[in-house]
Design a protein around this motif. Structure first.
Motif, PDB file in Angstrom:
ATOM      1  N   GLN A 192     -92.341  -7.796  -1.118  1.00 20.45           N
ATOM      2  CA  GLN A 192     -93.627  -8.345  -1.008  1.00 20.45           C
ATOM      3  C   GLN A 192     -94.740  -7.491  -1.566  1.00 20.45           C
ATOM      4  O   GLN A 192     -94.427  -6.131  -1.097  1.00 20.45           O
ATOM      5  N   TYR A 244     -90.296 -12.058  -2.706  1.00 23.54           N
ATOM      6  CA  TYR A 244     -91.274 -12.862  -3.303  1.00 23.54           C
ATOM      7  C   TYR A 244     -91.068 -12.836  -4.818  1.00 23.54           C
ATOM      8  O   TYR A 244     -91.346 -11.652  -5.474  1.00 23.54           O
ATOM      9  N   TYR A 245     -90.823 -13.642  -5.511  1.00 20.49           N
ATOM     10  CA  TYR A 245     -90.587 -13.608  -7.048  1.00 20.49           C
ATOM     11  C   TYR A 245     -89.921 -12.618  -7.469  1.00 20.49           C
ATOM     12  O   TYR A 245     -90.254 -11.674  -8.407  1.00 20.49           O
ATOM     13  N   PHE A 289     -89.835 -22.194   0.287  1.00 16.11           N
ATOM     14  CA  PHE A 289     -90.533 -22.006  -0.906  1.00 16.11           C
ATOM     15  C   PHE A 289     -90.511 -23.001  -2.212  1.00 16.11           C
ATOM     16  O   PHE A 289     -89.376 -23.211  -2.488  1.00 16.11           O
ATOM     17  N   ASP A 299     -85.463 -20.574   3.562  1.00 10.41           N
ATOM     18  CA  ASP A 299     -86.256 -20.486   2.586  1.00 10.41           C
ATOM     19  C   ASP A 299     -86.823 -21.963   2.334  1.00 10.41           C
ATOM     20  O   ASP A 299     -85.790 -22.917   1.657  1.00 10.41           O
ATOM     21  N   HIS A 309     -93.883 -16.370   6.903  1.00  7.91           N
ATOM     22  CA  HIS A 309     -93.121 -17.779   6.507  1.00  7.91           C
ATOM     23  C   HIS A 309     -92.297 -18.199   7.868  1.00  7.91           C
ATOM     24  O   HIS A 309     -92.486 -18.722   8.962  1.00  7.91           O
ATOM     25  N   TYR A 355     -83.496 -13.267   1.887  1.00  6.39           N
ATOM     26  CA  TYR A 355     -83.731 -14.038   0.180  1.00  6.39           C
ATOM     27  C   TYR A 355     -83.225 -15.449   0.595  1.00  6.39           C
ATOM     28  O   TYR A 355     -82.079 -15.407   1.347  1.00  6.39           O
ATOM     29  N   SER A 411     -88.804  -6.511   3.661  1.00  2.69           N
ATOM     30  CA  SER A 411     -89.476  -7.596   3.336  1.00  2.69           C
ATOM     31  C   SER A 411     -88.517  -8.877   3.035  1.00  2.69           C
ATOM     32  O   SER A 411     -87.352  -8.643   2.532  1.00  2.69           O
TER      33      SER A 411
END
Length: 150
Positions: free
Chosen positions: A59, A54-55, A116, A114, A11, A82, A51
């Protein structure tokens, strides 16, 4: 101390930016889990996993890499970036390490740009992050780990 950091960064490259600062501090070898599939982590004294979040967790590719390649009883640490902080981001990777009898030396996390999901609609959040202050904190975190192991 021979150190490897196994990571996923896509990203906006937030995690890679933090890891390059850390590697510049102590010469850690950066291992992109999407490129390098077979690796002998037994050769390293200390292993990091890094990482973006993610959620709410690391990752999946990093988690799978740890499940497959993390040797028993190693010293490990975690790094994450994050958009918004919530506790528990390193729970899943920490569980993998504990199952292998590894000693967890710590976790470093900082905000990263971010875009997302709904954040894209407002042009993203945490613009300009990680910044130089974040990178200084990451370097300091890694120096503390090195000092503990020397």
């Amino acid at each position: 101390m021979k150190t490897a950091i196994c990571y996923y960064s896509r990203h906006h490259g937030n995690t890679r930016k933090v890891l390059e600062a850390i590697a510049g501090e102590g010469g850690a070898e950066l291992i992109d889990v999407t490129v390098r599939r077979a690796v002998r982590l037994e050769e390293y004294d200390c292993i990091g996993f890094a990482s973006g979040i993610y959620y709410g967790t690391f990752q999946e590719g990093v988690l799978q890499f740890a499940r497959q390649y993390l040797p028993e009883g190693k010293d490990v640490f975690f790094v994450c970036t994050y958009g918004v902080f919530r506790p528990g981001y390193s729970s899943a990777i920490g569980q993998i390490a504990r199952e292998r009898g590894c000693r967890v030396l710590g976790t470093f996390g900082c905000r990263g740009f971010d875009t997302f999901g709904p954040f894209r609609l407002v042009g993203g959040i945490a613009k300009g992050r990680p910044n130089e202050r974040d990178l200084d904190k990451a370097r300091s975190f890694f120096r503390q780990i090195q000092n503990r192991l020397s």
